[in-house]
Every structure is written in C-alpha cells, then in structure tokens.
Design a protein around this motif. Structure first.
Motif, PDB file in Angstrom:
ATOM      1  N   SER A 159       0.840  -1.190   0.000  1.00 48.01           N
ATOM      2  CA  SER A 159       0.000   0.000   0.000  1.00 48.01           C
ATOM      3  C   SER A 159       0.878   1.245   0.000  1.00 48.01           C
ATOM      4  O   SER A 159       2.045   1.197   0.361  1.00 48.01           O
ATOM      5  CB  SER A 159      -0.900   0.014   1.251  1.00 48.01           C
ATOM      6  N   VAL A 160       0.304   2.379  -0.393  1.00 45.03           N
ATOM      7  CA  VAL A 160       1.034   3.638  -0.371  1.00 45.03           C
ATOM      8  C   VAL A 160       1.516   3.935   1.032  1.00 45.03           C
ATOM      9  O   VAL A 160       2.645   4.347   1.260  1.00 45.03           O
ATOM     10  CB  VAL A 160       0.139   4.794  -0.877  1.00 45.03           C
ATOM     11  N   LYS A 161       0.671   3.667   2.026  1.00 49.64           N
ATOM     12  CA  LYS A 161       1.025   3.950   3.418  1.00 49.64           C
ATOM     13  C   LYS A 161       2.232   3.135   3.858  1.00 49.64           C
ATOM     14  O   LYS A 161       3.134   3.638   4.522  1.00 49.64           O
ATOM     15  CB  LYS A 161      -0.162   3.649   4.321  1.00 49.64           C
ATOM     16  N   GLN A 162       2.289   1.845   3.483  1.00 49.25           N
ATOM     17  CA  GLN A 162       3.399   0.986   3.883  1.00 49.25           C
ATOM     18  C   GLN A 162       4.721   1.479   3.314  1.00 49.25           C
ATOM     19  O   GLN A 162       5.729   1.567   4.017  1.00 49.25           O
ATOM     20  CB  GLN A 162       3.150  -0.444   3.411  1.00 49.25           C
ATOM     21  N   THR A 163       4.752   1.797   2.026  1.00 42.45           N
ATOM     22  CA  THR A 163       5.999   2.214   1.397  1.00 42.45           C
ATOM     23  C   THR A 163       6.437   3.581   1.885  1.00 42.45           C
ATOM     24  O   THR A 163       7.621   3.858   2.000  1.00 42.45           O
ATOM     25  CB  THR A 163       5.847   2.258  -0.135  1.00 42.45           C
ATOM     26  N   VAL A 164       5.490   4.453   2.188  1.00 44.33           N
ATOM     27  CA  VAL A 164       5.822   5.788   2.669  1.00 44.33           C
ATOM     28  C   VAL A 164       6.502   5.726   4.025  1.00 44.33           C
ATOM     29  O   VAL A 164       7.461   6.428   4.295  1.00 44.33           O
ATOM     30  CB  VAL A 164       4.559   6.666   2.754  1.00 44.33           C
ATOM     31  N   GLU A 165       6.018   4.832   4.911  1.00 43.42           N
ATOM     32  CA  GLU A 165       6.591   4.727   6.242  1.00 43.42           C
ATOM     33  C   GLU A 165       8.058   4.337   6.185  1.00 43.42           C
ATOM     34  O   GLU A 165       8.868   4.801   6.976  1.00 43.42           O
ATOM     35  CB  GLU A 165       5.799   3.712   7.066  1.00 43.42           C
ATOM     36  N   VAL A 166       8.422   3.496   5.229  1.00 45.02           N
ATOM     37  CA  VAL A 166       9.811   3.077   5.088  1.00 45.02           C
ATOM     38  C   VAL A 166      10.691   4.266   4.727  1.00 45.02           C
ATOM     39  O   VAL A 166      11.770   4.460   5.269  1.00 45.02           O
ATOM     40  CB  VAL A 166       9.947   1.981   4.014  1.00 45.02           C
ATOM     41  N   LEU A 178       6.305  12.409   2.949  1.00 42.84           N
ATOM     42  CA  LEU A 178       5.039  12.563   2.236  1.00 42.84           C
ATOM     43  C   LEU A 178       4.014  13.346   3.056  1.00 42.84           C
ATOM     44  O   LEU A 178       3.178  14.054   2.487  1.00 42.84           O
ATOM     45  CB  LEU A 178       4.482  11.202   1.850  1.00 42.84           C
ATOM     46  N   ARG A 179       4.053  13.214   4.365  1.00 40.01           N
ATOM     47  CA  ARG A 179       3.098  13.960   5.189  1.00 40.01           C
ATOM     48  C   ARG A 179       3.244  15.465   4.976  1.00 40.01           C
ATOM     49  O   ARG A 179       2.259  16.206   5.027  1.00 40.01           O
ATOM     50  CB  ARG A 179       3.277  13.600   6.667  1.00 40.01           C
ATOM     51  N   LYS A 180       4.499  15.910   4.730  1.00 44.56           N
ATOM     52  CA  LYS A 180       4.741  17.330   4.471  1.00 44.56           C
ATOM     53  C   LYS A 180       4.223  17.714   3.089  1.00 44.56           C
ATOM     54  O   LYS A 180       3.635  18.797   2.919  1.00 44.56           O
ATOM     55  CB  LYS A 180       6.235  17.627   4.571  1.00 44.56           C
ATOM     56  N   LEU A 227      -1.064  12.775 -10.069  1.00 45.48           N
ATOM     57  CA  LEU A 227      -2.502  12.905  -9.851  1.00 45.48           C
ATOM     58  C   LEU A 227      -3.093  11.587  -9.356  1.00 45.48           C
ATOM     59  O   LEU A 227      -3.878  11.559  -8.395  1.00 45.48           O
ATOM     60  CB  LEU A 227      -3.193  13.350 -11.139  1.00 45.48           C
ATOM     61  N   GLU A 228      -2.728  10.502 -10.004  1.00 45.27           N
ATOM     62  CA  GLU A 228      -3.218   9.182  -9.592  1.00 45.27           C
ATOM     63  C   GLU A 228      -2.731   8.843  -8.185  1.00 45.27           C
ATOM     64  O   GLU A 228      -3.460   8.265  -7.375  1.00 45.27           O
ATOM     65  CB  GLU A 228      -2.742   8.126 -10.592  1.00 45.27           C
ATOM     66  N   PHE A 229      -1.505   9.193  -7.894  1.00 46.43           N
ATOM     67  CA  PHE A 229      -0.900   8.933  -6.594  1.00 46.43           C
ATOM     68  C   PHE A 229      -1.696   9.614  -5.483  1.00 46.43           C
ATOM     69  O   PHE A 229      -2.046   8.994  -4.475  1.00 46.43           O
ATOM     70  CB  PHE A 229       0.539   9.436  -6.625  1.00 46.43           C
ATOM     71  N   PHE A 230      -2.009  10.897  -5.665  1.00 45.96           N
ATOM     72  CA  PHE A 230      -2.755  11.637  -4.649  1.00 45.96           C
ATOM     73  C   PHE A 230      -4.205  11.159  -4.562  1.00 45.96           C
ATOM     74  O   PHE A 230      -4.782  11.103  -3.479  1.00 45.96           O
ATOM     75  CB  PHE A 230      -2.704  13.131  -4.945  1.00 45.96           C
ATOM     76  N   GLU A 231      -4.766  10.820  -5.699  1.00 48.52           N
ATOM     77  CA  GLU A 231      -6.155  10.376  -5.713  1.00 48.52           C
ATOM     78  C   GLU A 231      -6.335   9.095  -4.909  1.00 48.52           C
ATOM     79  O   GLU A 231      -7.363   8.897  -4.246  1.00 48.52           O
ATOM     80  CB  GLU A 231      -6.612  10.168  -7.160  1.00 48.52           C
ATOM     81  N   LYS A 232      -5.344   8.209  -4.939  1.00 48.53           N
ATOM     82  CA  LYS A 232      -5.428   6.938  -4.224  1.00 48.53           C
ATOM     83  C   LYS A 232      -5.301   7.093  -2.711  1.00 48.53           C
ATOM     84  O   LYS A 232      -5.529   6.141  -1.964  1.00 48.53           O
ATOM     85  CB  LYS A 232      -4.344   5.980  -4.750  1.00 48.53           C
ATOM     86  N   MET A 233      -4.904   8.270  -2.242  1.00 50.47           N
ATOM     87  CA  MET A 233      -4.764   8.502  -0.804  1.00 50.47           C
ATOM     88  C   MET A 233      -6.110   8.744  -0.130  1.00 50.47           C
ATOM     89  O   MET A 233      -6.205   8.739   1.094  1.00 50.47           O
ATOM     90  CB  MET A 233      -3.854   9.704  -0.555  1.00 50.47           C
ATOM     91  N   HIS A 234      -7.135   9.040  -0.912  1.00 46.50           N
ATOM     92  CA  HIS A 234      -8.478   9.280  -0.394  1.00 46.50           C
ATOM     93  C   HIS A 234      -8.576  10.544   0.462  1.00 46.50           C
ATOM     94  O   HIS A 234      -9.531  10.716   1.204  1.00 46.50           O
ATOM     95  CB  HIS A 234      -8.980   8.068   0.408  1.00 46.50           C
ATOM     96  N   ASP A 235      -7.562  11.413   0.358  1.00 50.48           N
ATOM     97  CA  ASP A 235      -7.629  12.724   1.015  1.00 50.48           C
ATOM     98  C   ASP A 235      -8.118  13.796   0.050  1.00 50.48           C
ATOM     99  O   ASP A 235      -8.398  14.924   0.474  1.00 50.48           O
ATOM    100  CB  ASP A 235      -6.247  13.136   1.536  1.00 50.48           C
ATOM    101  N   PHE A 236      -8.188  13.439  -1.232  1.00 55.37           N
ATOM    102  CA  PHE A 236      -8.509  14.411  -2.267  1.00 55.37           C
ATOM    103  C   PHE A 236      -9.560  13.854  -3.216  1.00 55.37           C
ATOM    104  O   PHE A 236      -9.675  12.644  -3.407  1.00 55.37           O
ATOM    105  CB  PHE A 236      -7.250  14.777  -3.063  1.00 55.37           C
ATOM    106  N   GLU A 237     -10.328  14.758  -3.800  1.00 57.09           N
ATOM    107  CA  GLU A 237     -11.293  14.399  -4.837  1.00 57.09           C
ATOM    108  C   GLU A 237     -10.826  14.985  -6.162  1.00 57.09           C
ATOM    109  O   GLU A 237     -10.300  16.099  -6.198  1.00 57.09           O
ATOM    110  CB  GLU A 237     -12.682  14.941  -4.501  1.00 57.09           C
ATOM    111  N   VAL A 238     -11.030  14.230  -7.234  1.00 58.08           N
ATOM    112  CA  VAL A 238     -10.612  14.662  -8.566  1.00 58.08           C
ATOM    113  C   VAL A 238     -11.787  14.522  -9.523  1.00 58.08           C
ATOM    114  O   VAL A 238     -12.561  13.568  -9.449  1.00 58.08           O
ATOM    115  CB  VAL A 238      -9.425  13.806  -9.067  1.00 58.08           C
ATOM    116  N   LYS A 239     -11.917  15.500 -10.421  1.00 60.87           N
ATOM    117  CA  LYS A 239     -12.941  15.378 -11.465  1.00 60.87           C
ATOM    118  C   LYS A 239     -12.375  15.917 -12.768  1.00 60.87           C
ATOM    119  O   LYS A 239     -11.446  16.739 -12.771  1.00 60.87           O
ATOM    120  CB  LYS A 239     -14.215  16.133 -11.091  1.00 60.87           C
TER     121      LYS A 239
END
Length: 250
Positions: A159-166, A178-180, A227-239
């Motif tokens: 998951s994005v979360k797992q790889t980011v923590e590393v 990534l949090r920044k 764009l796809e990367f941020f969209e998969k975080m579910h913190d953002f909406e895209v249209k």
C-alpha cells in the motif's frame, strides 16, 4: 511526461555516480529533448572508474579527463563546472542535466539558471537538499532503479502507506516526507479554489513541483502519475470536465 524539444548538455560526475544508472539517466534526459552533449567526468587513470569505461561506447559518452591534484577531493568538479560555462557561452543548448549527488554543484546550477537555462538534476537520495531545490526538477536515481527492478520482478504490491513509512524512517535522505507534501498540497488547493470549490490541477501540479523539485511518487515506492498517486490517498477528490482536471480536499 511528454517529450519536449529542449537541446541538452548532459554532464555526469563519474566519481560520484554509479554506471549502473546510465540507462535510466539517458532515458530520463531523452524525455526533455535532444541530448547534444554527453560528457562524463573523472580521473580515468584510476581503476575505480573502470566500470564506467565499459559504458562509453554503448551509450555514446565522451570521457573528460581530470587528474586528482588534491587528495580526498572529487577531481571532476572543477572540469565539469568549467565545461558547463563554456557550453553556456557557446549558445548551443538551452538546457543542462547535471548528474551528481555533490552539493558543490549547487552554485553552478544557480548560475546557469540566472542565464535562463532549464536545469534538471539527477542523483541519489543522499543528495543535499540545496542541490535538489536549486534545480527545476530533480530525479532520485536509486529510487528509480528500485522501482524499475521491482516492476520487472512484479512483487506483491504494498500500500502507499506501507511504502511511505519506510521512506520516512530514513534519515540520510533529502526526500521530503510525504506527510509534508500532503500538508502543502492541501494548503495550495485551499489557496487556489475557484468559486465552485475546485482548483485547477494543472496549476496545483506546477506549484508542487516549484516548491519540491525532487517530488515524484516513485520516491515513495509508486511509479505512477502524481494525480493518480494523490487520488489513491483518499484525502482528495478529482474530477475531469472535457480536457480540464480539477482537484479539491475531501
């Protein structure tokens, strides 16, 4: 990334960069346009650079000799800088690609940009943030190599979360946590909202790259479009409306 029409001087610090990255370096530089100069710098009398010699003919590289007059100092720095200025004044290119993890090239990049040159950099995650931020955009070669190798082996997806923590646990890196990035992205969106509550993605993407030239999803284990990367975080909406893409915070 679409292929652009820039004329490029590719200058590689062989004493600071492994030849195992050369195919990635060439492929990445080719995305920006035509490579007019392909020069690689070092003291070619030393056995340490023998692996680079095997790559010369294969990738059309021109070796530039610089003897190590001072012990413990990267000898290629001086010649690369002098060559870069000569190329600048020749007027034959409008872009430079500096491949090194050495912060000594920060002033060179700044000087080239003062003459309206487009300068993009490549190096490892250990590259000092001063050099990364002096470039228009910066690619981390070790992260690119890991991504390409993992895609070839097709490992089990994390998951994005797992790889980011590393990435965030590593202190010897100039990669921005990534949090920044997410925090700044949310602020940029809120500051650039249209009347309908959405922001233009094209504008936000430009702002992110200006603030963080080294940003790319592969730095966090995902080789995809931002764009796809941020969209998969579910913190953002895209249209998307026709050819225009919008984004907003959830």
């Amino acid at each position: 990334m679409e292929i652009k029409d820039k004329s490029i001087a590719l200058l590689i610090d062989a004493e600071n960069i492994s030849p195992s990255y050369i195919e990635i370096i060439i492929d990445e530089a080719n995305k920006y346009g035509k490579i007019n100069y392909r020069r690689v710098y070092g003291d070619w009398t030393t056995p340490q650079l023998n692996p680079w010699k095997q790559k010369m003919n294969e990738f059309g590289l021109t070796p530039v000799q610089q003897y190590a007059y001072t012990s413990g100092k990267n000898s290629s720095d001086f010649t690369l800088i002098i060559d870069a200025m000569d190329i600048l004044y020749s007027g034959k290119v409008n872009s430079f690609c500096i491949v090194s993890s050495d912060s000594d090239f920060t002033k060179l990049v700044t000087r080239l940009r003062e003459d309206n040159m487009f300068v993009f950099g490549m190096g490892e995650s250990k590259t000092p943030i001063s050099l990364v931020n002096s470039c228009e955009t910066f690619s981390y070669l070790d992260k690119m190599l890991i991504t390409y190798e993992s895609e070839e082996k097709a490992p089990k997806r994390k998951s994005v979360k797992q790889t980011v923590e590393v990435v965030q646990e590593t202190n010897t890196t100039s990669i921005t946590p990534l949090r920044k990035i997410k925090h700044e992205l949310k602020n940029m969106i809120n500051s650039n909202l249209e009347d309908d509550g959405w922001a233009y993605w094209s504008l936000i993407a430009q702002l992110i790259m200006k603030k963080y030239p080294g940003f790319h999803p592969r730095n966090y284990g995902k080789n995809m479009r931002p764009l796809e990367f941020f969209e998969k975080m579910h913190d953002f909406e895209v249209k998307k409306e026709d050819t225009v893409i919008y984004i907003k915070n959830k």
